[in-house]
Motif scaffolding. Structure first.
Motif, short mmCIF file in Angstrom:
data_model
loop_
_atom_site.label_atom_id
_atom_site.label_comp_id
_atom_site.label_asym_id
_atom_site.label_seq_id
_atom_site.Cartn_x
_atom_site.Cartn_y
_atom_site.Cartn_z
N LYS A 38 -1.71 -23.48 -8.29
CA LYS A 38 -2.97 -24.21 -8.51
C LYS A 38 -2.83 -25.22 -9.64
O LYS A 38 -3.41 -26.31 -9.59
N ASN A 39 -2.06 -24.89 -10.66
CA ASN A 39 -1.88 -25.79 -11.80
C ASN A 39 -0.89 -26.90 -11.49
O ASN A 39 -0.92 -27.95 -12.15
N ILE A 40 -0.02 -26.69 -10.53
CA ILE A 40 1.02 -27.65 -10.20
C ILE A 40 0.56 -28.65 -9.13
O ILE A 40 0.98 -29.81 -9.13
N ASP A 41 -0.31 -28.22 -8.24
CA ASP A 41 -0.74 -29.09 -7.14
C ASP A 41 -1.27 -30.45 -7.61
O ASP A 41 -0.99 -31.47 -6.97
N PRO A 42 -2.06 -30.53 -8.70
CA PRO A 42 -2.52 -31.85 -9.15
C PRO A 42 -1.37 -32.79 -9.55
O PRO A 42 -1.49 -34.01 -9.39
N LEU A 43 -0.26 -32.26 -10.05
CA LEU A 43 0.90 -33.09 -10.35
C LEU A 43 1.52 -33.63 -9.07
O LEU A 43 1.90 -34.80 -8.99
N VAL A 44 1.62 -32.76 -8.08
CA VAL A 44 2.14 -33.18 -6.77
C VAL A 44 1.22 -34.25 -6.18
O VAL A 44 1.69 -35.24 -5.60
N ASN A 45 -0.08 -34.08 -6.39
CA ASN A 45 -1.05 -35.01 -5.82
C ASN A 45 -0.93 -36.41 -6.40
O ASN A 45 -1.20 -37.40 -5.70
N ILE A 46 -0.50 -36.53 -7.68
CA ILE A 46 -0.33 -37.87 -8.27
C ILE A 46 1.11 -38.37 -8.12
O ILE A 46 1.48 -39.39 -8.70
N ASN A 47 1.92 -37.64 -7.37
CA ASN A 47 3.30 -38.06 -7.08
C ASN A 47 4.22 -37.99 -8.30
O ASN A 47 5.23 -38.70 -8.36
N ALA A 48 3.89 -37.15 -9.27
CA ALA A 48 4.76 -36.98 -10.43
C ALA A 48 6.07 -36.32 -10.00
O ALA A 48 6.07 -35.39 -9.19
N ASN A 49 7.18 -36.80 -10.55
CA ASN A 49 8.47 -36.18 -10.26
C ASN A 49 9.12 -35.56 -11.50
O ASN A 49 10.21 -35.00 -11.42
N TYR A 50 8.45 -35.66 -12.65
CA TYR A 50 8.94 -35.08 -13.91
C TYR A 50 7.76 -34.53 -14.70
O TYR A 50 6.64 -35.05 -14.63
N ALA A 51 8.03 -33.49 -15.49
CA ALA A 51 7.06 -32.99 -16.46
C ALA A 51 7.77 -32.74 -17.78
O ALA A 51 8.90 -32.25 -17.80
N SER A 52 7.12 -33.09 -18.86
CA SER A 52 7.61 -32.80 -20.20
C SER A 52 6.97 -31.50 -20.67
O SER A 52 5.75 -31.39 -20.73
N ILE A 53 7.82 -30.51 -20.97
CA ILE A 53 7.35 -29.22 -21.47
C ILE A 53 7.53 -29.20 -22.97
O ILE A 53 8.62 -29.47 -23.48
N MET A 54 6.46 -28.86 -23.72
CA MET A 54 6.43 -29.09 -25.16
C MET A 54 6.12 -27.80 -25.94
O MET A 54 4.97 -27.53 -26.27
N PRO A 55 7.15 -27.01 -26.26
CA PRO A 55 6.94 -25.82 -27.09
C PRO A 55 6.87 -26.22 -28.56
O PRO A 55 7.82 -26.77 -29.12
N PHE A 56 5.76 -25.95 -29.21
CA PHE A 56 5.54 -26.42 -30.58
C PHE A 56 6.04 -25.43 -31.62
O PHE A 56 5.90 -24.21 -31.48
N GLY A 57 6.62 -25.99 -32.69
CA GLY A 57 6.84 -25.28 -33.93
C GLY A 57 5.84 -25.80 -34.95
O GLY A 57 5.38 -26.94 -34.85
N VAL A 58 5.51 -24.98 -35.94
CA VAL A 58 4.43 -25.31 -36.87
C VAL A 58 4.94 -25.27 -38.32
O VAL A 58 5.71 -24.38 -38.69
N ILE A 59 4.52 -26.27 -39.12
CA ILE A 59 4.74 -26.19 -40.57
C ILE A 59 3.38 -26.37 -41.26
O ILE A 59 2.47 -27.00 -40.73
N LYS A 60 3.28 -25.82 -42.48
CA LYS A 60 1.99 -25.75 -43.16
C LYS A 60 1.52 -27.09 -43.70
O LYS A 60 0.32 -27.37 -43.73
N ASP A 61 2.45 -27.91 -44.19
CA ASP A 61 2.08 -29.23 -44.68
C ASP A 61 3.32 -30.11 -44.68
O ASP A 61 4.42 -29.67 -44.37
N LEU A 62 3.16 -31.36 -45.04
CA LEU A 62 4.23 -32.35 -44.92
C LEU A 62 5.42 -32.08 -45.83
O LEU A 62 6.50 -32.62 -45.60
N ALA A 63 5.24 -31.25 -46.86
CA ALA A 63 6.33 -30.94 -47.78
C ALA A 63 6.82 -29.50 -47.64
O ALA A 63 7.65 -29.04 -48.42
#
Length: 333
Positions: A38-63
């Motif tokens: 169900k989550n993939i069908d909309p990608l197929v519907n727009i003819n997408a042939n690639y997906a970027s998968i983004m696993p996030f890492g977290v830091i508390k602040d810029l330093a």
């Protein structure tokens, strides 16, 4: 006359081939749940042939030097197990993968400004970042991801520690055998020092192209002229294709003026601004042989519950821009 006809046919075929081979991608936002058809069908519907998968890492602040990831509090799609599940499910529908682990700074501060205050902190950051990236390089290898992105918009980190990045790329290559890129911000890519080591020049393409409240396609095409010239010359300099690791516009007034804006401003929804800027980007780049394609920012898994004509954020889902993307991604020559 016949010679002219043959020349025109060759040009047409070359243009078709360029469009056929494009990476027609979406930035597939991680969720707390696993994904289903169900989550993939909309990608197929727009003819997408690639997906970027983004696993996030977290830091508390810029330093802050330590990156945390894979905790029980993170969503399933941001973990190694979740990433593998997403990849496996998407590949069943012949959707190829770019695995793109990236850092999130608490309170949403810009990652390009991450910089340490001491050599000791730099070493901690490098150690934790390497662990994070190399673990996901192994995920990319194990799941047969076609592209792996080694970092996203880390300008100060790259600028101040170039030798680290050269060494990191070698370590990634020892694990992962697919194509490599880095996602440089639109005003960063010219200074990134390690493109020769990678397969794609990756750009998060938030270039300003129009100051108008509702930019026309023509205005945006004119706004792209200088940027396109520089991007093409850069591709030729390194002999590498350009990949828009992110591209997209908010459905908001002045969408082409500062496309990187992520603030939660309650400005008026402008669906035409989003559609026109998107059309101009496609018209500018998708026919070019030196341009590999790109990933729309951004696409959520629960298509029926996101976006819509009252939403002024980046997602094109359930807005006219979705049809613009579908039409472009459907071009077969």
């Amino acid at each position: 006359m016949r010679g002219i006809q043959i020349l025109l046919l060759i040009v047409l075929l070359q243009s078709c081939t360029a469009q056929d081979n494009k990476i027609n991608g979406v930035s597939f936002v991680a969720h707390r749940d696993s994904i289903t058809q169900k989550n993939i069908d909309p990608l197929v519907n727009i003819n997408a042939n690639y997906a970027s998968i983004m696993p996030f890492g977290v830091i508390k602040d810029l330093a802050h030097p330590e990156i945390s990831y894979g905790s029980e509090r993170q969503w399933f799609g941001e973990t190694k197990i979740g990433g593998k599940q997403y990849v496996k499910a998407l590949k069943k529908d012949n959707i190829k993968i770019m695995l793109k682990p990236q850092i999130w700074v608490w309170r949403g501060e810009f990652t390009g400004f991450i910089t340490m205050k001491s050599e000791a902190d730099w070493k901690i950051l490098e150690t934790t970042y390497s662990k994070y990236i190399l673990e996901f390089a192994q995920v990319a290898q194990d799941s047969n991801a076609e592209i792996f992105c080694i970092g996203t918009e880390l300008e100060k980190f790259v600028e101040q520690r170039p030798d680290y990045w050269t060494d990191l790329i070698k370590k990634v290559r020892a694990i992962y055998k697919g194509k490599l890129t880095y996602a440089a911000n639109w005003n960063e890519y010219l200074k990134t020092p390690f493109w020769e080591q990678l397969d794609y020049i990756g750009i998060d393409a938030y270039f300003p192209v129009s100051d108008s409240k509702t930019p026309t396609i023509e205005e945006c095409l004119a706004g792209w002229v200088k940027h396109k010239k520089n991007i093409k010359a850069f591709s030729e300099k390194y002999g590498k294709p350009i990949l828009f690791t992110e591209f997209g516009y908010r459905s908001i007034d002045y969408a082409g003026k500062a496309p990187w804006t992520v603030d939660r401003i309650e400005s008026k929804v402008n669906l035409d601004a989003q559609s026109n800027t998107t059309k101009a980007l496609f018209q500018t780049f998708w026919k070019e042989d030196w341009f590999a394609g790109g990933f729309v920012w951004k696409w959520f898994i629960n298509h029926d519950r996101v976006g819509g004509i009252e939403n002024n954020r980046f997602t094109p889902q359930n807005k006219p821009a979705e049809q613009v993307i579908k039409s472009q991604y459907n071009i077969k020559g």
